[in-house]
Design an enzyme around this catalytic site. Structure first.
Site, PDB file in Angstrom:
ATOM      1  N   TRP A 146      22.085  67.258  37.120  1.00  0.00           N
ATOM      2  CA  TRP A 146      22.398  65.832  37.224  1.00  0.00           C
ATOM      3  C   TRP A 146      22.221  65.094  35.901  1.00  0.00           C
ATOM      4  O   TRP A 146      22.034  63.877  35.863  1.00  0.00           O
ATOM      5  CB  TRP A 146      21.581  65.170  38.344  1.00  0.00           C
ATOM      6  CG  TRP A 146      22.008  65.712  39.690  1.00  0.00           C
ATOM      7  CD1 TRP A 146      21.480  66.794  40.329  1.00  0.00           C
ATOM      8  CD2 TRP A 146      23.081  65.233  40.507  1.00  0.00           C
ATOM      9  NE1 TRP A 146      22.154  67.030  41.510  1.00  0.00           N
ATOM     10  CE2 TRP A 146      23.141  66.072  41.642  1.00  0.00           C
ATOM     11  CE3 TRP A 146      23.982  64.176  40.405  1.00  0.00           C
ATOM     12  CZ2 TRP A 146      24.077  65.892  42.664  1.00  0.00           C
ATOM     13  CZ3 TRP A 146      24.915  63.986  41.421  1.00  0.00           C
ATOM     14  CH2 TRP A 146      24.963  64.841  42.536  1.00  0.00           C
ATOM     15  N   LYS A 179      29.168  64.038  41.076  1.00  0.00           N
ATOM     16  CA  LYS A 179      29.744  62.700  41.075  1.00  0.00           C
ATOM     17  C   LYS A 179      30.213  62.378  39.658  1.00  0.00           C
ATOM     18  O   LYS A 179      29.860  63.070  38.703  1.00  0.00           O
ATOM     19  CB  LYS A 179      28.725  61.653  41.534  1.00  0.00           C
ATOM     20  CG  LYS A 179      28.509  61.592  43.048  1.00  0.00           C
ATOM     21  CD  LYS A 179      27.660  60.393  43.449  1.00  0.00           C
ATOM     22  CE  LYS A 179      27.620  60.229  44.950  1.00  0.00           C
ATOM     23  NZ  LYS A 179      26.845  59.036  45.373  1.00  0.00           N
ATOM     24  N   ASP A 399      49.768  56.328  60.020  1.00  0.00           N
ATOM     25  CA  ASP A 399      49.043  55.264  60.711  1.00  0.00           C
ATOM     26  C   ASP A 399      49.352  53.904  60.097  1.00  0.00           C
ATOM     27  O   ASP A 399      49.559  53.775  58.890  1.00  0.00           O
ATOM     28  CB  ASP A 399      47.537  55.535  60.622  1.00  0.00           C
ATOM     29  CG  ASP A 399      46.730  54.398  61.212  1.00  0.00           C
ATOM     30  OD1 ASP A 399      46.738  54.253  62.439  1.00  0.00           O
ATOM     31  OD2 ASP A 399      46.110  53.647  60.437  1.00  0.00           O
ATOM     32  N   GLU A 454      53.776  54.917  63.123  1.00  0.00           N
ATOM     33  CA  GLU A 454      53.103  54.042  64.071  1.00  0.00           C
ATOM     34  C   GLU A 454      53.489  52.613  63.713  1.00  0.00           C
ATOM     35  O   GLU A 454      52.830  51.947  62.925  1.00  0.00           O
ATOM     36  CB  GLU A 454      51.584  54.230  64.006  1.00  0.00           C
ATOM     37  CG  GLU A 454      50.874  53.494  65.141  1.00  0.00           C
ATOM     38  CD  GLU A 454      49.472  53.025  64.804  1.00  0.00           C
ATOM     39  OE1 GLU A 454      48.663  52.898  65.733  1.00  0.00           O
ATOM     40  OE2 GLU A 454      49.195  52.775  63.616  1.00  0.00           O
TER      41      GLU A 454
END
Length: 806
Positions: A146, A179, A399, A454
């Site tokens: 890290w 990250k 969607d 949709e």
């Protein structure tokens, strides 16, 4: 953390869309209603409005139809909006030309995952991230303890770091957490999950933050595809499913559990496609998967990417298409765990998101994407290709398309059918162009792919090819139908239901644009709403469903109407069918995801399959009926047939008769009347027999209709029998749906199976071995109908074939 749990906005009206260019005619009361055929009569409605986008009006004040706007030939009423289509087509071509100039082709442009995120290049791992607003970027993770590893910025705002292999091993081990740390324009540092990450995980506790995971398993651990994609069927019978809530136990189910226990059920019921929800990673489980945080990542709650691939592979072995419920209409506003974390308020040219009010969906509490941005297009189009190529999905259900199509997102809009509501300044042309590019890409990559929109608004040309200046979807969800059933069940006693109202709601769709019909989906099953079964039977579903005693009036009515509502919707509501997991047997409880309000309980976030499998409960009858509906379409192909004709609506007796494909459907909605010798028009002379009967014992009925009766047609003068020259007389008992086939031109499915069973046992054994299945007498899954009444559903290996249903 997001707090809203509802995907469906209460501000969007789900009113039916007005039919355009359909052959539906105004006729005298108590006569007949014609759909897809008939003689020329005065149309019920013709709405003409003139509208054009600013600066696109024709100088002569007249509409000029160009050959490349083919939708105008399909629907001449769209000619008044030719300027809108011309402008839209111009924007589409401009975007496509930019893409081709930069990447050579649309297909190559959609390979962004081979450039961005983590890739293998020349014995090294290369990580790239587009984030032009930040001042500096470093990569952190397990691989470095890290500690930050610096990244370099190019002229386009792409940050890069190259990590050479160490002693022949990748510098970042498979499964490592990581990250990207970014320096905000204001000077401070923030940690973000990489935008293109392929897996993200959190600690096993609610509300825990997510880390990205480097996913590149060794060859021995990778899934190796074994089964080809099945061919696209003539009609789609879609089983909508949520993997996480598919267990009967109060927990999050895994991809492996779904593969082993639910896929066999879906195949045995006779569905030919599954639609998987909540696959894209979403930090908040209660969003039902619609507040996506990491579009490229498989939801880690249910397992690993390789386990999802195994699920898709097994579905293909079973002959099931697999559709992904993809969310490109908005993104979770969660900045710590998702894509929204890359919005630092920079200008839209350097941003995945719109800014200001245009960048926030106030009813969904989420972020709106910037579809005009070049890198947003690369990101979204690459996302579609990723799911097709990496996971072998066969298509997508997009969607929230209504929210994309309009700047107002459909909020507080009640679409009346007037064309100016769809084609004008309110239209988000940038989003329309993205959807055109998306449909073009998907069908270029996979010609047999399925794309479903949709959309509640009913935008014209949404389901016409891009080559005609349409948006390019294969079909749209007929979303007005479940709202109609809710309206009737809530406000009108069924003895007062009007046949004309039911037919209008079911047939209210655009001619030449395919629809998927459904009586209810996950929306109606969510807490705060009610399924059809629960609206019909309520608390009796807990204490009145025993098959060992005579049913009470509430249960008798509920089971009868549940079967009728589903069949009439399937037969008249579209060119495909959709069912949400568990609704096929009338699952009694709503869906409530773990949240603060229920103590983070999974009690209502599961499916109680045992209700349908228990031999002494009536849920088994509804499940058997659902399987019979699927078999009806499999054998007669009525869903894919363009022939749909409503021949009779008897409002006094509440009897509805229509033709779909080669079949004649007779629905008696009357709760009291039983009609003997009722005259029913038929399209062809001959001998007609029962193909399906909702009153049969196997489906929890009273067995009032004889299945061994031949109904011989009577010739009559033209026009005297509901605009048909032939009719038969039938028994029409109360609250029943009976389907007839012409025995002179078609066989019954039981006859087909008998022929298959007469094949030599050696040939059958050889076929079984080739398919890798067990012996025919030990097949598991749905039992044959006669056995199902007594034996329920037996789960085991699930290697049954659909032919064993009857």
């Amino acid at each position: 953390m997001l707090r809203s749990i509802s995907k469906r906005s209460p501000g969007i009206s789900h009113a039916p869309t007005v039919m355009k260019n359909r052959v539906i005619y105004d006729v005298p009361r108590s006569s007949y209603f014609v759909v897809l055929g008939g003689r020329n009569r005065r149309p019920i409605q013709r709405i003409v409005h003139r509208s054009a986008l600013p600066g696109t009006a024709n100088a002569a004040g007249r509409t000029v139809i160009k050959d490349d706007i083919g939708v105008l030939a399909v629907d001449p009423q769209l000619a008044d909006y030719a300027d809108h289509f011309r402008y839209r087509l111009q924007q589409y071509r401009a975007a496509l030309n930019r893409i081709r100039a930069a990447a050579g082709s649309l297909e190559h442009f959609a390979e962004g995952y081979k450039i961005f995120g983590f890739t293998r290049e020349d014995d090294a791992i290369v990580y790239r991230e587009w984030s032009p607003a930040v001042q500096a970027a470093v990569l952190i993770g397990d691989f470095s303890g890290w500690q930050p590893v610096s990244m370099q910025r190019d002229e386009w705002g792409v940050w890069t770091v190259r990590l050479p292999d160490v002693d022949g091993h990748p510098a970042i081990p498979h499964g490592s957490r990581l990250k990207v740390r970014l320096q905000h324009p204001g000077g401070w540092w923030v940690d973000r999950v990489p935008a293109w990450v392929r897996w993200a995980v959190a600690e096993q506790r609610m509300g825990a933050g997510f880390d990205g995971v480097y996913w590149d398993p060794p060859k021995a651990e990778k899934h190796h595809w074994q089964h080809p994609r099945p061919p696209r069927p003539p009609s789609l019978r879609i089983y909508e499913a949520h993997v996480g809530m598919s267990s009967e136990e109060p927990k999050v189910a895994s991809y492996t559990e779904f593969k082993d226990t639910v896929l066999p059920r879906i195949q045995a019921l006779g569905y030919n496609a599954i639609q998987l929800m909540a696959i894209q990673e979403h930090a908040y489980y209660g969003s039902f998967g619609y507040h996506v945080t990491n579009p490229f990542a498989v939801s880690s709650r249910s397992g690993t990417p390789e386990e999802l691939k195994a699920l898709v592979d097994e579905a293909h072995r079973r002959g099931l298409l697999v559709l992904l419920d993809v969310v490109h209409s908005h993104i979770s506003k969660n900045t710590e765990d998702g894509l929204a974390g890359f919005d630092f308020g920079q200008k839209e040219d350097d941003n995945y998101f719109k800014q200001g009010d245009a960048g926030y969906h106030r009813l969904w509490d989420s972020r709106c994407l910037n579809y005009a941005n070049f890198e947003t297009l690369r990101y979204l189009l690459s996302n579609l290709r990723w799911w097709i190529e990496e996971y072998h999905f066969d298509g997508f259900r997009f969607d929230g398309v209504t929210s994309m199509l309009y700047h107002h997102h459909g909020i507080h809009m009640s679409f009346s059918g007037s064309y100016h509501e769809y084609l004008g300044p309110a239209t988000n042309v940038d989003a329309v162009v993205y959807l055109m590019l998306a449909n073009q890409l998907v069908h270029d990559l996979l010609p047999q792919a399925v794309t479903i929109a949709e959309d509640v608004s009913g935008m014209p040309a949404l389901c016409r090819p891009v080559s005609e200046s349409g948006v390019g979807f294969d079909c749209r969800l007929n979303m007005s139908i479940p709202d109609k059933w809710i309206q009737l069940l809530k406000h009108t006693r069924d003895e007062h239901w009007r046949m004309h109202d039911i037919v209008t709601a079911l047939c209210n769709r655009r001619y030449t644009e395919s629809s998927i019909g459904y009586a209810e989906s996950h929306d109606q099953a969510l807490v705060g709403d009610q399924t059809v079964a629960f609206r019909l039977m309520g608390a009796e579903m807990y204490g009145g469903m025993s098959a060992l005693i005579e049913p009470n009036e509430v249960v008798m009515r509920g089971i009868a109407l549940h079967k009728m509502i589903r069949l009439v919707t399937m037969a008249l509501g579209g060119e495909g069918w959709l069912n949400f997991m568990g609704n096929e047997f009338g699952h009694p409880e709503w869906i409530d995801f773990p949240r603060d309000g229920n103590g983070w309980s999974h009690h209502y976030c599961r499916r109680q399959w045992s209700l349908a499998d228990t031999t002494h409960l009536r849920y088994k009858f509804l499940q058997a009926w659902d399987a019979a509906m699927m078999r009806l379409d499999e054998h007669y192909g009525f869903l894919s047939s363009p022939h749909q004709w409503v021949t009779h609506m008897d409002e006094r007796e509440q009897i509805l008769v229509f033709e779909r494909g080669p079949l004649v459907f007779v629905f008696t909605w009357n709760p009291f009347g039983n009609y003997e010798g009722y005259r029913v028009a038929v399209p062809n002379p001959g001998k007609w027999r029962v193909a399906l009967d909702s009153d049969a014992w196997d489906f929890g009925g009273m067995g009032r209709v004889g299945h061994d009766v031949d109904h011989f047609s009577d010739p009559e003068p033209a026009g005297t029998s509901r605009d048909r020259q032939h009719s038969i007389r039938v028994l029409a008992p109360s609250r029943t749906a009976i389907v007839y086939f012409n025995a002179d031109t078609h066989t019954h499915w039981q006859q087909q199976q008998q022929q298959q069973q007469q094949q030599p046992e050696v040939e059958e054994e050889q076929q079984v071995q080739e398919q890798g299945l067990g012996h025919g007498n030990s097949l598991h899954g749905l039992a044959p109908a006669a056995t199902q009444t007594a034996g329920g559903l037996s789960l085991g290996s699930g290697d049954e074939q659909s032919e064993t249903l009857y």
